[in-house]
Design an enzyme around this catalytic site. Structure first.
Site, PDB file in Angstrom:
ATOM      1  CG  ASP A   1      10.649  13.587  34.557  1.00 38.54           C
ATOM      2  OD1 ASP A   1      11.575  13.874  33.908  1.00 38.54           O
ATOM      3  OD2 ASP A   1      10.801  14.148  35.767  1.00 38.54           O
TER       4      ASP A   1
ATOM      5  CB  SER B   1      11.310  25.349  51.026  1.00 39.41           C
ATOM      6  OG  SER B   1      11.094  25.343  52.325  1.00 39.41           O
TER       7      SER B   1
HETATM    8  O1  LIG Z   1      17.714  12.972  35.864  1.00 40.33           O
HETATM    9  C1  LIG Z   1      17.101  12.875  36.568  1.00 40.33           C
HETATM   10  C2  LIG Z   1      15.641  12.305  36.709  1.00 40.33           C
HETATM   11  N1  LIG Z   1      15.685  11.532  35.174  1.00 40.33           N
HETATM   12  C3  LIG Z   1      13.971  11.439  34.814  1.00 40.33           C
HETATM   13  C4  LIG Z   1      13.841  10.749  33.720  1.00 40.33           C
HETATM   14  C5  LIG Z   1      14.596   9.594  33.651  1.00 40.33           C
HETATM   15  C6  LIG Z   1      15.686   9.535  34.080  1.00 40.33           C
HETATM   16  C7  LIG Z   1      16.191  10.347  35.195  1.00 40.33           C
HETATM   17  N2  LIG Z   1      17.250  13.574  37.815  1.00 40.33           N
HETATM   18  C8  LIG Z   1      18.270  14.188  38.063  1.00 40.33           C
HETATM   19  C9  LIG Z   1      18.432  15.524  37.861  1.00 40.33           C
HETATM   20  C10 LIG Z   1      19.644  16.238  38.253  1.00 40.33           C
HETATM   21  C11 LIG Z   1      20.666  15.609  38.932  1.00 40.33           C
HETATM   22  C12 LIG Z   1      20.549  14.091  38.938  1.00 40.33           C
HETATM   23  C13 LIG Z   1      19.284  13.423  38.761  1.00 40.33           C
HETATM   24  O2  LIG Z   1      21.613  13.554  39.748  1.00 40.33           O
HETATM   25  C14 LIG Z   1      22.519  14.829  39.881  1.00 40.33           C
HETATM   26  O3  LIG Z   1      22.090  15.911  39.189  1.00 40.33           O
END
Ligand SMILES: O=C(CN1CCCCC1)Nc1ccc2c(c1)OCO2
Length: 330
Positions: free
Chosen positions: A34, A198
């Site tokens: 990640d 971007s």
């Molecule tokens: O949380 C994450 C990614 N995360 C990576 C580790 C495992 C659990 C999920 N992404 C994310 C980041 C910001 C966000 C969102 C999702 O939804 C709304 O805002």
């Protein structure tokens, strides 16, 4: 030195899992690499059994090289609302044939329901910047920060694919993995993420719209989260697409294939084109007529997120030495 490892998508490419060997003898766990976080945490023998549902466990007691960091703790919550916390060991961690002999391995004593129900995911390996690490009383370096100076080049590359295994390479660029030039853009690591800007986007065969999109390259986020103005423009091109208030997300007909979405990289005219089919994320109804959109709004986050829907259309260089990102088509 250099290394590489295969990473495999879970269903709908929701995440990609990569084998990592921890301890002596090696205990292989499958971790979610990640770039949007900086903790290496694992399900462990210290995770309450009622929170474990099929995951492999790191058992420090069975590792001759494990050392408990007494009094050290960690606690993390992610943008999707999931969270975990626990205690900290130092142990040997091997990824892609490259070994960090003294890596902070964070053993979970608490995980939220999202992780418990994700049976194949044994934990996370963060490749963000160390400033995001949550270990107290002292933050720990990521696996990449620990291995970097041994690498031929202080970089790693992500080559994620739609519905099939991809590759993470460390220390070198595989010329056969990309088509044409790699365009590099500077990264602002002040918020701990691989943050870049971007210069614009295009919908389908339309002209490039010049507008700055500031976002992070995040292998741990499934979808492409963009400014609402762009998202509205994209779905306006699709008959039957709508914002589903109950899902809190844009949905669209699963057929026909929607328009491609392209984003520009750098000032040399490089664009990455995401095929329309990547934006048909998953069928919502059992009759399979409406699909969940692979592009959603970044509202409330404060930046856009170039997650797997975008990354799997590109070959991406994460350059820790020059703090830059390289993007190429493939
Ligand atoms: O949380 C994450 C990614 N995360 C990576 C580790 C495992 C659990 C999920 N992404 C994310 C980041 C910001 C966000 C969102 C999702 O939804 C709304 O805002």
């Amino acid at each position: 030195s250099t290394g590489n490892e295969v990473t495999k998508p879970e269903s709908y490419d929701v995440e990609y899992l990569t084998p990592v060997s921890i301890g002596t003898p090696g205990q292989v766990l499958h971790l979610d690499i990640d770039t949007g976080s900086s903790d290496l945490w694992v399900f462990s023998s210290e995770t309450p059994s009622n929170l474990v549902n099929g995951q492999s466990l790191y058992e420090p007691a069975k590792s001759s090289t494990a050392q408990k960091l007494e009094g050290y703790t960690w606690k993390i919550s992610y943008g999707d609302g999931s969270s975990s916390s626990g205690v900290v060991y130092r142990d040997s961690v091997t990824l892609g044939g490259l070994t960090v002999s003294s890596q902070a391995v964070e053993a979970a004593t608490q995980v939220s329901e999202e992780f418990t129900s994700d049976s194949n995911n044994d934990g996370l390996l963060g490749l963000g910047f160390g400033s995001l690490n949550t270990v107290q009383p002292k933050g720990q370096k990521t696996w990449f920060e620990n291995i970097m100076q041994e690498l031929d080049s202080p970089i790693f590359t992500a080559d994620l694919k739609a519905g099939e295994p991809g590759t993470y390479n460390f220390g070198y660029i595989d010329k056969n993995a990309h088509i044409g030039n790699i365009s590099y853009v500077s990264v602002n690591d002040s918020n701990g993420y691989w943050t870049w800007t971007s210069p614009g986007y295009a919908i389908g065969t339309g002209a490039l719209v010049s507008t700055q999109i500031m976002g992070i390259a995040d292998t741990g986020t499934t979808l492409l989260l963009l400014p609402s103005t762009i998202v509205v423009m994209y779905y306006a091109q699709i008959p039957g697409a709508l914002y589903d208030a109950t899902q809190g997300a844009y949905t669209l007909p699963c057929s026909p294939t929607p328009p491609d979405f392209s984003f520009a990289v750098g000032d040399d005219g490089q664009v990455i084109t995401i095929p329309g089919e990547y934006i048909l994320y998953a069928a919502i109804t059992s009759i399979g007529t409406m699909c969940f959109g692979g592009i959603q709004a970044d509202s409330g986050i404060g930046f856009s997120i170039f997650g797997d829907v975008a990354l799997k259309a590109a070959f991406v260089v994460f350059d820790g030495g020059k703090k830059r990102l390289g993007w190429a088509s493939k």
